[in-house]
Scaffold this motif. Structure first.
Motif, PDB file in Angstrom:
ATOM      1  N   LEU A  23     -53.056 -20.451  22.862  1.00 54.22           N
ATOM      2  CA  LEU A  23     -52.508 -19.099  23.007  1.00 54.22           C
ATOM      3  C   LEU A  23     -50.988 -19.198  23.171  1.00 54.22           C
ATOM      4  CD1 LEU A  23     -55.352 -17.976  25.363  1.00 54.22           C
ATOM      5  CD2 LEU A  23     -54.837 -16.844  23.177  1.00 54.22           C
ATOM      6  N   LEU A  24     -50.284 -18.336  22.468  1.00 54.62           N
ATOM      7  CA  LEU A  24     -48.827 -18.402  22.410  1.00 54.62           C
ATOM      8  C   LEU A  24     -48.188 -17.783  23.653  1.00 54.62           C
ATOM      9  CD1 LEU A  24     -46.415 -19.205  20.638  1.00 54.62           C
ATOM     10  CD2 LEU A  24     -46.634 -17.005  19.458  1.00 54.62           C
ATOM     11  N   ARG A  25     -47.161 -18.444  24.165  1.00 49.32           N
ATOM     12  CA  ARG A  25     -46.381 -17.921  25.282  1.00 49.32           C
ATOM     13  C   ARG A  25     -44.912 -17.904  24.914  1.00 49.32           C
ATOM     14  NH1 ARG A  25     -50.564 -16.251  26.269  1.00 49.32           N
ATOM     15  NH2 ARG A  25     -51.919 -16.638  28.044  1.00 49.32           N
ATOM     16  N   TRP A  26     -44.191 -16.888  25.424  1.00 47.50           N
ATOM     17  CA  TRP A  26     -42.764 -16.766  25.143  1.00 47.50           C
ATOM     18  C   TRP A  26     -42.006 -16.538  26.439  1.00 47.50           C
ATOM     19  CZ3 TRP A  26     -40.076 -11.898  22.765  1.00 47.50           C
ATOM     20  CH2 TRP A  26     -38.704 -12.162  22.602  1.00 47.50           C
ATOM     21  N   GLN A  27     -41.151 -17.496  26.783  1.00 46.80           N
ATOM     22  CA  GLN A  27     -40.271 -17.380  27.933  1.00 46.80           C
ATOM     23  C   GLN A  27     -38.866 -17.163  27.383  1.00 46.80           C
ATOM     24  OE1 GLN A  27     -41.188 -17.604  31.318  1.00 46.80           O
ATOM     25  NE2 GLN A  27     -39.057 -17.001  31.665  1.00 46.80           N
ATOM     26  N   SER A  28     -38.430 -15.900  27.372  1.00 50.39           N
ATOM     27  CA  SER A  28     -37.134 -15.569  26.778  1.00 50.39           C
ATOM     28  C   SER A  28     -36.015 -15.727  27.804  1.00 50.39           C
ATOM     29  CB  SER A  28     -37.169 -14.131  26.253  1.00 50.39           C
ATOM     30  OG  SER A  28     -35.872 -13.632  26.085  1.00 50.39           O
ATOM     31  N   SER A  29     -34.911 -16.341  27.394  1.00 51.81           N
ATOM     32  CA  SER A  29     -33.780 -16.509  28.318  1.00 51.81           C
ATOM     33  C   SER A  29     -33.172 -15.146  28.668  1.00 51.81           C
ATOM     34  CB  SER A  29     -32.715 -17.407  27.691  1.00 51.81           C
ATOM     35  OG  SER A  29     -32.233 -16.815  26.498  1.00 51.81           O
ATOM     36  N   GLU A  30     -33.310 -14.177  27.779  1.00 47.92           N
ATOM     37  CA  GLU A  30     -32.728 -12.852  28.008  1.00 47.92           C
ATOM     38  C   GLU A  30     -33.714 -11.873  28.644  1.00 47.92           C
ATOM     39  OE1 GLU A  30     -29.499 -12.120  27.357  1.00 47.92           O
ATOM     40  OE2 GLU A  30     -29.330 -14.267  26.888  1.00 47.92           O
ATOM     41  N   LEU A  31     -34.991 -11.971  28.279  1.00 48.16           N
ATOM     42  CA  LEU A  31     -35.966 -10.936  28.673  1.00 48.16           C
ATOM     43  C   LEU A  31     -36.992 -11.429  29.686  1.00 48.16           C
ATOM     44  CD1 LEU A  31     -36.649  -9.692  25.028  1.00 48.16           C
ATOM     45  CD2 LEU A  31     -35.181  -8.559  26.705  1.00 48.16           C
ATOM     46  N   GLY A  32     -36.947 -12.715  29.992  1.00 48.72           N
ATOM     47  CA  GLY A  32     -37.974 -13.274  30.874  1.00 48.72           C
ATOM     48  C   GLY A  32     -39.265 -13.512  30.110  1.00 48.72           C
ATOM     49  N   THR A  33     -40.378 -13.550  30.847  1.00 48.99           N
ATOM     50  CA  THR A  33     -41.671 -13.773  30.202  1.00 48.99           C
ATOM     51  C   THR A  33     -42.100 -12.505  29.476  1.00 48.99           C
ATOM     52  OG1 THR A  33     -42.261 -15.239  32.013  1.00 48.99           O
ATOM     53  CG2 THR A  33     -44.058 -14.472  30.606  1.00 48.99           C
ATOM     54  N   VAL A  34     -42.393 -12.632  28.202  1.00 46.09           N
ATOM     55  CA  VAL A  34     -42.895 -11.490  27.439  1.00 46.09           C
ATOM     56  C   VAL A  34     -44.336 -11.791  27.053  1.00 46.09           C
ATOM     57  CG1 VAL A  34     -42.463  -9.923  25.513  1.00 46.09           C
ATOM     58  CG2 VAL A  34     -40.564 -11.207  26.520  1.00 46.09           C
ATOM     59  N   SER A  35     -45.233 -10.840  27.321  1.00 47.74           N
ATOM     60  CA  SER A  35     -46.656 -11.045  27.059  1.00 47.74           C
ATOM     61  C   SER A  35     -46.957 -10.996  25.561  1.00 47.74           C
ATOM     62  CB  SER A  35     -47.447  -9.964  27.798  1.00 47.74           C
ATOM     63  OG  SER A  35     -48.670  -9.736  27.133  1.00 47.74           O
ATOM     64  N   PRO A  36     -47.901 -11.838  25.118  1.00 44.78           N
ATOM     65  CA  PRO A  36     -48.298 -11.772  23.708  1.00 44.78           C
ATOM     66  C   PRO A  36     -48.835 -10.392  23.329  1.00 44.78           C
ATOM     67  CG  PRO A  36     -49.767 -13.230  24.945  1.00 44.78           C
ATOM     68  CD  PRO A  36     -48.619 -12.893  25.837  1.00 44.78           C
ATOM     69  N   ALA A  37     -49.444  -9.707  24.287  1.00 43.80           N
ATOM     70  CA  ALA A  37     -49.936  -8.355  24.001  1.00 43.80           C
ATOM     71  C   ALA A  37     -48.786  -7.446  23.593  1.00 43.80           C
ATOM     72  CB  ALA A  37     -50.656  -7.790  25.220  1.00 43.80           C
ATOM     73  N   GLU A  38     -47.570  -7.801  23.995  1.00 48.12           N
ATOM     74  CA  GLU A  38     -46.402  -7.011  23.656  1.00 48.12           C
ATOM     75  C   GLU A  38     -45.733  -7.516  22.368  1.00 48.12           C
ATOM     76  OE1 GLU A  38     -43.000  -4.833  26.353  1.00 48.12           O
ATOM     77  OE2 GLU A  38     -44.132  -6.527  27.138  1.00 48.12           O
ATOM     78  N   PHE A  39     -45.468  -8.841  22.309  1.00 48.48           N
ATOM     79  CA  PHE A  39     -44.659  -9.296  21.176  1.00 48.48           C
ATOM     80  C   PHE A  39     -45.461  -9.615  19.913  1.00 48.48           C
ATOM     81  CE2 PHE A  39     -45.261 -13.473  23.301  1.00 48.48           C
ATOM     82  CZ  PHE A  39     -45.573 -14.284  22.233  1.00 48.48           C
ATOM     83  N   ILE A  40     -46.754  -9.945  20.057  1.00 50.12           N
ATOM     84  CA  ILE A  40     -47.538 -10.238  18.838  1.00 50.12           C
ATOM     85  C   ILE A  40     -47.665  -8.992  17.939  1.00 50.12           C
ATOM     86  CG2 ILE A  40     -49.813 -10.923  17.925  1.00 50.12           C
ATOM     87  CD1 ILE A  40     -48.631 -13.374  19.024  1.00 50.12           C
ATOM     88  N   PRO A  41     -48.050  -7.828  18.490  1.00 53.31           N
ATOM     89  CA  PRO A  41     -48.121  -6.644  17.627  1.00 53.31           C
ATOM     90  C   PRO A  41     -46.786  -6.321  16.959  1.00 53.31           C
ATOM     91  CG  PRO A  41     -49.244  -6.216  19.696  1.00 53.31           C
ATOM     92  CD  PRO A  41     -48.550  -7.542  19.851  1.00 53.31           C
TER      93      PRO A  41
END
Ligand code: C2E
Ligand code: MG
Ligand code: MG
Ligand code: MG
Length: 286
Positions: free
Chosen positions: A61-79
């Motif tokens: 499962l993909l995870r994204w720790q953005s330096s600018e936005l913090g942790t963004v959930s896949p439910a948010e960024f995948i769509p």
């Protein structure tokens, strides 16, 4: 008065739309740099055989720790990535990195551990998908029979003929195909005879309130009977409690994936928990 508050509400609504628009624009902008900035990672959720109680696979499962936005959930960024097309590049990153891990396991572990990856509609309909997947398989040297592609019903029904063709070609390479979130779409049952699935993942909404002889119990039982008659493996997703776990065993689901065993884990934690030699010894002694 009513008119005034109506106008205020519509101002608020417009503001929140604008805010929403800004957030989306920022996510979109930052996501484009996420791979280069090394902000993406995979976590792996264990899939446990109900019969043997052993780890039989994991879902990446993909995870994204953005330096600018913090942790963004896949439910948010995948769509969003599906909408703006970035899912093609992100998806290849996922498949490549999952295959690197799988290749390592195929070398080091005695038992085969399956690796599942999620694939969106936009990836399946990308004309280069098959070529890219083949290249990743060759470059990583992975045995493709250890790989599963998970697709959802809505993915499966978009451009059905192309999708069927592609899934058959993936199957031909030895890759397994799983139908994800089964039961939440509109054409679940007819899909089963139209596409070459190896396994079916019952959506967690059917398991979250599972009690004996409840409505959901009969639904899960019917799905299980149908799937096993058709020769598909059944994975129960989102099993959280021991009570649900014992019901999925009674109902003869083959595999369980859910918080009852583990949340998705970083690679080192997964390996420490399931693969380390001292853990293996403990298990043999007990
Ligand atoms: P999914 O493929 O159905 O993955 C299962 C989701 O359920 C995961 O959420 C997992 O953390 C969560 N889950 C597992 N067990 C339990 C449980 O016992 N209780 C509850 N409440 N939840 C549980 P996650 O990681 O947030 O991913 C959400 C969705 O994002 C995934 O649903 C999948 O559709 C999508 N996604 C994640 N990674 C990728 C990816 O690499 N590529 C694509 N295309 N989609 C992805
Ligand atoms: Mg999935
Ligand atoms: Mg699912
Ligand atoms: Mg899902």
């Amino acid at each position: 008065q009513a008119k005034k508050s109506g106008r205020n509400q519509s101002v608020l609504f417009k503001q929140s739309l604008r805010l929403e628009h800004n957030v989306r624009a920022r996510i979109d902008h930052e996501l484009r740099k996420a791979i280069v900035k090394n902000e993406l990672s995979l976590v792996f959720q264990p899939q446990i055989s109900t019969v043997y109680g052993e780890l039989v696979g994991v879902e990446a499962l993909l995870r994204w720790q953005s330096s600018e936005l913090g942790t963004v959930s896949p439910a948010e960024f995948i769509p969003m990535a599906e909408e703006n097309g970035q899912i093609v590049e992100l998806g290849l990153w996922v498949i490549k990195n999952a295959c690197l891990v799988l290749r390592q396991w195929q070398h080091n572990q005695r038992r085969p551990i399956n690796m599942s990856v999620n694939v969106s509609a936009g990836q399946l309909t990308d004309p280069n998908f098959l070529k890219n997947v083949t290249e990743i398989i060759n470059a990583t040297g992975v045995d493709p029979t250890g790989l599963t592609v998970e697709i959802t019903e809505s993915t499966a029904i978009s451009e059905m003929d192309n999708v069927r063709n592609l899934l058959e070609q993936l199957s031909g390479l030895g890759i397994r195909i799983a139908l994800d979130d089964f039961g939440t779409g509109f054409s679940s049952i007819s899909l089963l005879r139209q596409l070459p699935f190896d396994s079916i993942k019952i959506d967690r909404s059917f398991l979250s309130n599972l009690t004996r002889e409840s409505q959901d119990w009969y639904i899960v039982k019917a799905i299980q009977d149908l799937a096993s008659a058709l020769g598909h493996e059944v994975v129960a997703e989102g099993v959280e409690t021991n009570q649900q776990l014992s019901l999925t065993r009674e109902l003869q689901c083959d595999v369980v994936q859910g918080y009852v065993f583990s949340r998705p884990l970083p690679l080192n934690e997964l390996e420490a928990r399931y693969f380390l030699p001292q853990n293996r010894k403990i298990r043999r002694i007990s």
